[in-house]
Scaffold this motif. Structure first.
Motif, mmCIF file in Angstrom:
data_model
loop_
_atom_site.group_PDB
_atom_site.id
_atom_site.type_symbol
_atom_site.label_atom_id
_atom_site.label_comp_id
_atom_site.label_asym_id
_atom_site.label_seq_id
_atom_site.Cartn_x
_atom_site.Cartn_y
_atom_site.Cartn_z
ATOM 1 N N VAL A 50 0.008 -29.910 1.816
ATOM 2 C CA VAL A 50 1.083 -30.838 2.183
ATOM 3 C C VAL A 50 0.495 -32.232 2.358
ATOM 4 N N GLN A 51 1.128 -33.224 1.741
ATOM 5 C CA GLN A 51 0.594 -34.586 1.747
ATOM 6 C C GLN A 51 0.775 -35.247 3.110
ATOM 7 N N ASP A 52 -0.248 -35.983 3.550
ATOM 8 C CA ASP A 52 -0.158 -36.746 4.798
ATOM 9 C C ASP A 52 0.790 -37.923 4.625
ATOM 10 N N CYS A 53 1.407 -38.322 5.739
ATOM 11 C CA CYS A 53 2.151 -39.581 5.752
ATOM 12 C C CYS A 53 1.131 -40.715 5.638
ATOM 13 N N MET A 54 1.361 -41.651 4.738
ATOM 14 C CA MET A 54 0.389 -42.707 4.494
ATOM 15 C C MET A 54 0.502 -43.869 5.477
ATOM 16 N N ILE A 55 1.335 -43.703 6.507
ATOM 17 C CA ILE A 55 1.415 -44.704 7.579
ATOM 18 C C ILE A 55 0.676 -44.214 8.824
ATOM 19 N N CYS A 56 0.997 -42.998 9.263
ATOM 20 C CA CYS A 56 0.348 -42.455 10.466
ATOM 21 C C CYS A 56 -0.799 -41.512 10.128
ATOM 22 N N PHE A 57 -0.983 -41.208 8.831
ATOM 23 C CA PHE A 57 -2.064 -40.331 8.343
ATOM 24 C C PHE A 57 -2.033 -38.955 9.010
ATOM 25 N N SER A 58 -0.829 -38.456 9.248
ATOM 26 C CA SER A 58 -0.650 -37.123 9.820
ATOM 27 C C SER A 58 0.408 -36.389 9.018
ATOM 28 N N VAL A 59 0.294 -35.081 8.935
ATOM 29 C CA VAL A 59 1.313 -34.295 8.251
ATOM 30 C C VAL A 59 2.538 -34.133 9.143
ATOM 31 N N LYS B 237 4.316 -40.160 0.096
ATOM 32 C CA LYS B 237 5.377 -39.728 1.009
ATOM 33 C C LYS B 237 5.136 -40.265 2.415
ATOM 34 N N PHE B 238 6.259 -40.426 3.139
ATOM 35 C CA PHE B 238 6.207 -40.990 4.481
ATOM 36 C C PHE B 238 7.193 -40.247 5.378
ATOM 37 N N HIS B 239 6.886 -40.264 6.685
ATOM 38 C CA HIS B 239 7.876 -39.811 7.670
ATOM 39 C C HIS B 239 9.015 -40.830 7.724
ATOM 40 N N SER B 240 10.216 -40.351 7.909
ATOM 41 C CA SER B 240 11.364 -41.270 7.966
ATOM 42 C C SER B 240 11.247 -42.221 9.158
ATOM 43 N N SER B 241 10.784 -41.714 10.319
ATOM 44 C CA SER B 241 10.660 -42.580 11.495
ATOM 45 C C SER B 241 9.537 -43.604 11.308
ATOM 46 N N CYS B 242 8.424 -43.204 10.634
ATOM 47 C CA CYS B 242 7.336 -44.151 10.370
ATOM 48 C C CYS B 242 7.809 -45.260 9.426
ATOM 49 N N LEU B 243 8.562 -44.856 8.414
ATOM 50 C CA LEU B 243 9.048 -45.834 7.441
ATOM 51 C C LEU B 243 10.073 -46.780 8.076
ATOM 52 N N TYR B 244 10.903 -46.236 8.940
ATOM 53 C CA TYR B 244 11.903 -47.055 9.617
ATOM 54 C C TYR B 244 11.213 -48.103 10.501
ATOM 55 N N LYS B 245 10.170 -47.678 11.194
ATOM 56 C CA LYS B 245 9.424 -48.614 12.042
ATOM 57 C C LYS B 245 8.717 -49.671 11.188
ATOM 58 N N TRP B 246 8.200 -49.253 10.033
ATOM 59 C CA TRP B 246 7.534 -50.199 9.130
ATOM 60 C C TRP B 246 8.504 -51.270 8.634
ATOM 61 N N PHE B 247 9.701 -50.867 8.206
ATOM 62 C CA PHE B 247 10.698 -51.821 7.725
ATOM 63 C C PHE B 247 11.124 -52.775 8.836
ATOM 64 N N ASN B 248 11.255 -52.259 10.058
ATOM 65 C CA ASN B 248 11.694 -53.106 11.175
ATOM 66 C C ASN B 248 10.646 -54.154 11.539
ATOM 67 N N THR B 249 9.380 -53.754 11.595
ATOM 68 C CA THR B 249 8.320 -54.683 12.010
ATOM 69 C C THR B 249 7.967 -55.678 10.904
ATOM 70 N N SER B 250 8.025 -55.238 9.654
ATOM 71 C CA SER B 250 7.651 -56.140 8.556
ATOM 72 C C SER B 250 8.810 -57.031 8.115
ATOM 73 N N GLY B 251 10.018 -56.580 8.405
ATOM 74 C CA GLY B 251 11.180 -57.351 7.963
ATOM 75 C C GLY B 251 11.423 -57.268 6.463
ATOM 76 N N LYS B 252 10.787 -56.323 5.812
ATOM 77 C CA LYS B 252 10.937 -56.173 4.363
ATOM 78 C C LYS B 252 11.207 -54.708 4.029
ATOM 79 N N GLY B 253 11.689 -54.467 2.815
ATOM 80 C CA GLY B 253 11.967 -53.116 2.354
ATOM 81 C C GLY B 253 11.003 -52.654 1.297
ATOM 82 N N ASN B 254 9.733 -53.114 1.392
ATOM 83 C CA ASN B 254 8.736 -52.764 0.382
ATOM 84 C C ASN B 254 7.920 -51.552 0.808
ATOM 85 N N CYS B 255 7.376 -50.848 -0.173
ATOM 86 C CA CYS B 255 6.502 -49.707 0.088
ATOM 87 C C CYS B 255 5.234 -50.209 0.779
#
Length: 555
Positions: free
Chosen positions: A502-511, A530-548
């Protein structure tokens, strides 16, 4: 009858006062005691053989029966000398009384007091037959015949109190209900539970503390239905939890408005928290008991459902209110109490209740407790830390370490060794030829400060990967609410899925996500990471962008 009354009252006073002559060992006193013992035995036989309905007895006869039962109780507790044949007579008489009271009880001050003494005498008999004094045959007769008979007779009355709590009671009726609840707690702890949480919530919110505690103790047994066993149905557990949250949520919502008016609880910033006595009212007692029920359910719930229940508890916004309310009572005098030994009493015992709530919160919500601890001023934080180190942490560490026995949890991939003397756990995870070892040390003020994770040996594992897994275990133990065993099982599950591909989330580096235990499911269409939905949501909020986060293309 007046002569009987005189004999019994004089004997009762002799036994209770315990003349100093007994200490001297004068034969006169022993002779008098034996004489009165024979008189009491004779009248006991008479009243049992010619027993009529208690509701039909005259006031003089009720008074005589009351004193007779008091004298028998004193015999059990002081002299420990009661003949087996008299025991049988008395116990049969008591069974008849309890059956009569369960079927039809006409309340009056005399009958209420008499039944209170009857219930109390049954408790004394239970203690008597648990001692070393009676013969084995007498003990066997108690456990095989008399105790089950008392349980069957008492259960309808006890269930009636819990399912339909009375609104108005006289002092004698309140005393009678207390003795009934106390006896029910002794006899019916292993009885079959026929309640639903909806029935018990009515008793938990009533005005009678003895009934509130009895309902809370029963709710602990009901919480087992939420446990994650092979026979349990996940959908059914989820439905029951939603029903529970609905009932308790209404109670907490109604209590919040009342408690906000408290001069202590209503303030956002409280100075000298441990010096200010909170308002002791029914609302605060109910709030603490509801929280005990919540934490018991949280302890039994499956790992996946714990996340939703913890979020719901957070949304009720009552955690800080509860903690601020109990701080005044966290003193050394409360440390003898236990959530598993919450006593049925006539009046609320704030020290006992406060310690029970604090200990349960420390067990199941350590991360939330640490966050609350950081909001305290220096003086209060120091006192809470001292109390936790002295009264809570030893019990908690012993509980967490014993939960890791036997030496394996899960399967053969993870081995756990517990060193109780130093509060340390050695964890070894093996898969194929790879092996890693980590050490977990519980501090003396746990859970005020989190466990410390130290590195051990590693075989065929890269240093960077090893450090990442050690950091993951540290995050699981620090940020998650639950026991040490829950954190280790979560960490093990994370490693199992990693080695399963199972691939790790590339934001928190945890499965497995550390908060909601979810897996990485959202994949970038360009780089396919692949990413966790909560990790990705936090990334979009802090960066202000919708980029990978990796390839920087629009997600």
């Amino acid at each position: 009858m007046s002569a009987k009354y005189l004999f019994c009252s004089v004997y009762y006073k002799l036994v209770v006062v315990q003349f100093p002559l007994q200490c001297i060992g004068l034969r006169f006193f022993g002779t008098v005691c034996r004489l009165f013992h024979n008189i009491v035995t004779m009248f006991c036989n008479m009243i049992i053989l010619f027993h009529n309905s208690i509701s039909e007895c005259t006031a003089e006869r009720l008074d005589f029966m009351f004193l007779l039962i008091c004298a028998i109780g004193e015999l059990l507790t002081k002299d420990h000398h009661i003949l087996p044949e008299v025991c049988d007579y008395v116990l049969c008489f008591l069974i008849t009384c309890v059956q009569e009271h369960s079927e039809d009880h006409t309340s009056s001050i005399r009958t209420d007091l008499l039944y209170s003494r009857i219930f109390n005498l049954i408790v004394q008999f239970g203690e008597y037959f648990s001692s070393e004094i009676p013969a084995e045959a007498e003990k066997r007769e108690w456990h095989e015949f008399f105790r089950p008979a008392f349980k069957d007779s008492l259960q309808p009355l006890y269930h009636n109190y819990l399912s339909s709590p009375p609104k108005h009671l006289s002092h004698s009726e309140h005393l009678l209900m207390y003795h009934c609840c106390f006896l029910g707690g002794v006899l019916l702890e292993d009885a079959e539970v026929s309640f639903e949480f909806a029935d018990l919530t009515r008793s938990i919110t009533c005005d009678w503390y003895c009934l509130q505690v009895a309902a809370t103790r029963f709710s602990k047994r009901l919480s087992v239905q939420f446990s994650d066993s092979p026979e349990s149905d996940t959908t059914e557990i989820r439905v029951k939890l939603e029903s529970l949250k609905s009932h308790l949520g209404d109670i907490l919502l109604s209590l919040k408005g009342v408690l906000k008016s408290s001069p202590l609880v209503g303030r956002a910033n409280v100075q000298k928290l441990l010096l200010e006595r909170p308002v002791e009212d029914q609302s605060l007692t109910t709030l603490l008991l509801v929280w005990l029920v919540l934490v018991e359910v949280l302890q039994s719930a499956p790992l996946e459902e714990k996340v939703h229940l913890q979020e719901w508890i957070k949304d009720t916004d009552t955690f800080s209110t509860v903690m601020r309310s109990i701080c005044y009572y966290l003193t050394p005098k409360s440390q003898s109490s236990s959530p598993d030994q919450l006593k049925v009493t006539l009046r609320p015992q704030p020290h006992q209740l406060a310690f029970a709530v604090y200990l349960k919160v420390s067990q199941q919500l350590p991360a939330a407790l640490r966050q609350w601890y950081l909001t305290l001023n220096r003086q209060d934080a120091s006192e809470i830390e001292k109390f936790t180190s002295a009264s809570v942490s030893p019990t908690l560490r012993k509980s967490h370490l014993s939960a890791l026995q036997p030496t394996t949890i899960g399967n053969e991939n993870m081995q756990v060794k517990v060193f109780t003397e130093v509060s340390e756990v050695a964890v070894t995870y093996k898969v194929d030829d790879a092996s890693i070892e980590l050490h977990i040390i519980l501090p003396t003020d746990y859970p005020i400060h989190p466990p410390e994770v130290k590195e051990g040996r590693r075989i065929r594992v890269e240093a960077s990967q090893w450090r990442k897994w050690m950091l993951q275990l540290h995050i699981f133990l620090v940020n998650q609410n639950g026991s040490l065993r829950d954190g280790l099982l979560l960490w093990k599950s994370n490693l199992d899925k990693h080695f399963a591909g199972v691939q790790d989330c590339m934001i928190c580096f945890s499965v497995i996500h550390t908060s909601d235990y979810s897996l990485p499911k959202l994949a970038c269409k360009t780089c396919h990471n692949k990413f966790h939905s909560s990790c990705l949501y936090k990334w979009f909020n802090t960066s202000g962008k919708g980029n990978c986060p990796l390839c920087r293309n629009f997600f």
